[in-house]
Motif scaffolding. Sequence first.
Motif, PDB file in Angstrom:
ATOM      1  N   LEU A   3       6.875   4.644 -10.255  1.00  0.00           N
ATOM      2  CA  LEU A   3       7.257   5.451  -9.081  1.00  0.00           C
ATOM      3  C   LEU A   3       8.408   4.793  -8.323  1.00  0.00           C
ATOM      4  N   GLU A   4       9.173   5.628  -7.612  1.00  0.00           N
ATOM      5  CA  GLU A   4      10.227   5.099  -6.720  1.00  0.00           C
ATOM      6  C   GLU A   4       9.748   5.249  -5.285  1.00  0.00           C
ATOM      7  N   VAL A   5       9.624   4.123  -4.566  1.00  0.00           N
ATOM      8  CA  VAL A   5       9.106   4.192  -3.190  1.00  0.00           C
ATOM      9  C   VAL A   5      10.243   4.187  -2.177  1.00  0.00           C
ATOM     10  N   GLN A   6       9.906   4.675  -0.973  1.00  0.00           N
ATOM     11  CA  GLN A   6      10.855   4.658   0.151  1.00  0.00           C
ATOM     12  C   GLN A   6      10.096   4.272   1.415  1.00  0.00           C
ATOM     13  N   ASN A   7      10.815   4.268   2.536  1.00  0.00           N
ATOM     14  CA  ASN A   7      10.208   3.977   3.859  1.00  0.00           C
ATOM     15  C   ASN A   7       9.357   2.700   3.835  1.00  0.00           C
ATOM     16  N   ILE A   8       9.946   1.600   3.409  1.00  0.00           N
ATOM     17  CA  ILE A   8       9.192   0.339   3.335  1.00  0.00           C
ATOM     18  C   ILE A   8       9.052  -0.248   4.743  1.00  0.00           C
ATOM     19  N   ASP A  66      -5.672   0.106 -14.894  1.00  0.00           N
ATOM     20  CA  ASP A  66      -5.758   1.456 -14.324  1.00  0.00           C
ATOM     21  C   ASP A  66      -5.056   1.467 -12.970  1.00  0.00           C
ATOM     22  N   ALA A  67      -4.545   2.617 -12.575  1.00  0.00           N
ATOM     23  CA  ALA A  67      -4.038   2.847 -11.211  1.00  0.00           C
ATOM     24  C   ALA A  67      -4.313   4.299 -10.887  1.00  0.00           C
ATOM     25  N   ARG A  68      -4.716   4.549  -9.637  1.00  0.00           N
ATOM     26  CA  ARG A  68      -5.091   5.915  -9.246  1.00  0.00           C
ATOM     27  C   ARG A  68      -4.763   6.152  -7.789  1.00  0.00           C
ATOM     28  N   TRP A  69      -4.644   7.438  -7.441  1.00  0.00           N
ATOM     29  CA  TRP A  69      -4.542   7.839  -6.042  1.00  0.00           C
ATOM     30  C   TRP A  69      -5.957   7.994  -5.490  1.00  0.00           C
ATOM     31  N   MET A 105       2.230 -14.295   0.423  1.00  0.00           N
ATOM     32  CA  MET A 105       2.132 -12.838   0.245  1.00  0.00           C
ATOM     33  C   MET A 105       2.684 -12.102   1.453  1.00  0.00           C
ATOM     34  N   LEU A 106       3.601 -11.178   1.165  1.00  0.00           N
ATOM     35  CA  LEU A 106       4.200 -10.359   2.219  1.00  0.00           C
ATOM     36  C   LEU A 106       3.705  -8.937   2.002  1.00  0.00           C
ATOM     37  N   ALA A 107       2.970  -8.422   2.987  1.00  0.00           N
ATOM     38  CA  ALA A 107       2.334  -7.109   2.814  1.00  0.00           C
ATOM     39  C   ALA A 107       3.147  -6.023   3.501  1.00  0.00           C
ATOM     40  N   CYS A 108       3.290  -4.887   2.798  1.00  0.00           N
ATOM     41  CA  CYS A 108       4.086  -3.768   3.323  1.00  0.00           C
ATOM     42  C   CYS A 108       3.369  -2.448   3.078  1.00  0.00           C
ATOM     43  N   HIS A 109       3.819  -1.444   3.809  1.00  0.00           N
ATOM     44  CA  HIS A 109       3.475  -0.053   3.510  1.00  0.00           C
ATOM     45  C   HIS A 109       4.726   0.593   2.934  1.00  0.00           C
ATOM     46  N   ALA A 110       4.531   1.594   2.070  1.00  0.00           N
ATOM     47  CA  ALA A 110       5.678   2.362   1.555  1.00  0.00           C
ATOM     48  C   ALA A 110       5.171   3.751   1.175  1.00  0.00           C
ATOM     49  N   THR A 111       6.093   4.688   1.020  1.00  0.00           N
ATOM     50  CA  THR A 111       5.682   6.058   0.689  1.00  0.00           C
ATOM     51  C   THR A 111       6.406   6.568  -0.559  1.00  0.00           C
ATOM     52  N   VAL A 112       5.802   7.595  -1.164  1.00  0.00           N
ATOM     53  CA  VAL A 112       6.520   8.406  -2.161  1.00  0.00           C
ATOM     54  C   VAL A 112       6.338   9.852  -1.702  1.00  0.00           C
ATOM     55  N   SER A 113       7.251  10.721  -2.105  1.00  0.00           N
ATOM     56  CA  SER A 113       7.070  12.119  -1.710  1.00  0.00           C
ATOM     57  C   SER A 113       5.997  12.729  -2.621  1.00  0.00           C
ATOM     58  N   PRO A 114       5.161  13.652  -2.093  1.00  0.00           N
ATOM     59  CA  PRO A 114       4.085  14.237  -2.906  1.00  0.00           C
ATOM     60  C   PRO A 114       4.620  14.855  -4.195  1.00  0.00           C
ATOM     61  N   ALA A 115       5.863  15.339  -4.174  1.00  0.00           N
ATOM     62  CA  ALA A 115       6.437  15.964  -5.378  1.00  0.00           C
ATOM     63  C   ALA A 115       6.742  14.935  -6.476  1.00  0.00           C
ATOM     64  N   HIS A 116       6.793  13.652  -6.100  1.00  0.00           N
ATOM     65  CA  HIS A 116       7.110  12.605  -7.082  1.00  0.00           C
ATOM     66  C   HIS A 116       6.010  11.541  -7.121  1.00  0.00           C
ATOM     67  N   SER A 117       4.756  12.009  -7.235  1.00  0.00           N
ATOM     68  CA  SER A 117       3.648  11.053  -7.188  1.00  0.00           C
ATOM     69  C   SER A 117       2.911  10.930  -8.521  1.00  0.00           C
ATOM     70  N   GLN A 118       3.493  11.521  -9.571  1.00  0.00           N
ATOM     71  CA  GLN A 118       2.867  11.443 -10.899  1.00  0.00           C
ATOM     72  C   GLN A 118       2.943  10.001 -11.427  1.00  0.00           C
ATOM     73  N   LEU A 177       0.865  -1.171   0.000  1.00  0.00           N
ATOM     74  CA  LEU A 177       0.000   0.000   0.000  1.00  0.00           C
ATOM     75  C   LEU A 177       0.908   1.229   0.000  1.00  0.00           C
ATOM     76  N   VAL A 178       0.943   1.897  -1.154  1.00  0.00           N
ATOM     77  CA  VAL A 178       1.815   3.077  -1.307  1.00  0.00           C
ATOM     78  C   VAL A 178       1.003   4.319  -0.948  1.00  0.00           C
ATOM     79  N   SER A 179       1.624   5.213  -0.157  1.00  0.00           N
ATOM     80  CA  SER A 179       0.957   6.449   0.247  1.00  0.00           C
ATOM     81  C   SER A 179       1.830   7.644  -0.119  1.00  0.00           C
ATOM     82  N   ASP A 180       1.159   8.790  -0.409  1.00  0.00           N
ATOM     83  CA  ASP A 180       1.932  10.033  -0.602  1.00  0.00           C
ATOM     84  C   ASP A 180       1.722  10.943   0.606  1.00  0.00           C
ATOM     85  N   GLY A 181       1.269  10.358   1.705  1.00  0.00           N
ATOM     86  CA  GLY A 181       1.039  11.124   2.924  1.00  0.00           C
ATOM     87  C   GLY A 181      -0.441  11.439   3.112  1.00  0.00           C
TER      88      GLY A 181
END
Length: 317
Positions: free
Chosen positions: A251-256, A295-298, A272-285, A204-208
């Motif tokens: 996208l490039e994710v961090q904080n896994i 399809d993929a969407r925020w 299945m191994l489930a994780c959280h990760a983030t991208v910075s809002p400036a790089h969420s295109q 689950l990728v989040s931009d905050g």
Amino acid sequence: MIQSSMSALRPLRTLLFGEHYSLTRFCSGFVSRMRYINRLKENDAACLSALQNGHIFLFHRLIPLLQCSDPETFRPIALTYSEVQSVLHKCGSDGSLLKESILIGCSEQNHAQFCLDVGELDPAAIAQNCKGTFMDLRKAFFLLEGAEAPLVAKAQALLQWHQINRFCGATGQLTQRNQAGSQRACSSSSIVYYPKMSPVVIVLVSDGKRCLLGRQSSFPRGLYSALAGFCDMGETLEEALRREVAEEVGLEVQNIIYSSSQHWPFPHSSFMLACHATVSPAHSQLNVDHLELEDARWFTEEEITCALQTGAACRAS
Ligand SMILES: NC(=O)C1=CN([C@@H]2O[C@H](COP(=O)(O)OP(=O)(O)OC[C@H]3O[C@@H](n4cnc5c(N)ncnc54)[C@H](OP(=O)(O)O)[C@@H]3O)[C@@H](O)[C@H]2O)C=CC1
Ligand SMILES: [Mg+2]
């Protein structure tokens, strides 16, 4: 030697635990069950005897037999050895099929649990004799209660693994299973095969503020899910996760952060191994690979909450 050291320990044991000390008092039910299952995997005679006193869940060509207590509640049917024997006889089988049962666990009441695929027999006759119904696992998985879905999924995964691993990959010879069905061995090459799972990451990728969900064209209409993908040989969990997100949405994710794991029976056995990760809002295109995802969407938290409530309302109506 062991005897004398045990006697020497007795005063200490008595001091610490009282006169009625016994080793089994310190084996929890869980520990006893795990050791029992392990012994059944190692000892064919013990496993056969456990089968005769255990519970058996039936499948037909990998489809589980379930009982419906009300329209929404399904349960796998736990049959005894003699009940299965009687059903097999009624359906024209001599009962020797029972030996092909595979060990899947041990209930909290200490009954060894097995599964058996009766693929050659008439499913309608089996279902009628057991007062049950055969239901595809993809549907059943979401209708079964708590611990029963993973048990049925494990059973189906093991049955499937045996069906497609009948031959040794090195010699082409038939492999032989042990009584528990926890392995298959080739007598020519001495290779021992164990049931396999493919490691998969789901993230689950989040931009905050928002989270990222995608859908494949094969998903049911309207279904979006966290991104997932198979780990490649030699990858760490983090490497696989970074690669999958990069491949699927650019996208490039961090904080896994690791969250949890589960066995996933579809399409074959995955871990299945489930994780959280983030991208910075400036790089969420997003740059979606439409060969992999339709399809993929925020999605905002409000959108997710609304979708879950609508889904719950749809299920309730
Ligand atoms: N959001 C999601 O996608 C969800 C996925 N899952 C589960 O996660 C797992 C991964 O799903 P998915 O997103 O499709 O995976 P991927 O994104 O890795 O894409 C699937 C493709 O990966 C290749 N592949 C590489 N290794 C394997 C392997 N061991 N088994 C099968 N295919 C492999 C195949 O490509 P090729 O044939 O071209 O070699 C396959 O078509 C599956 O078990 C799926 O059921 C569960 C919930 C949600
Ligand atoms: Mg994927």
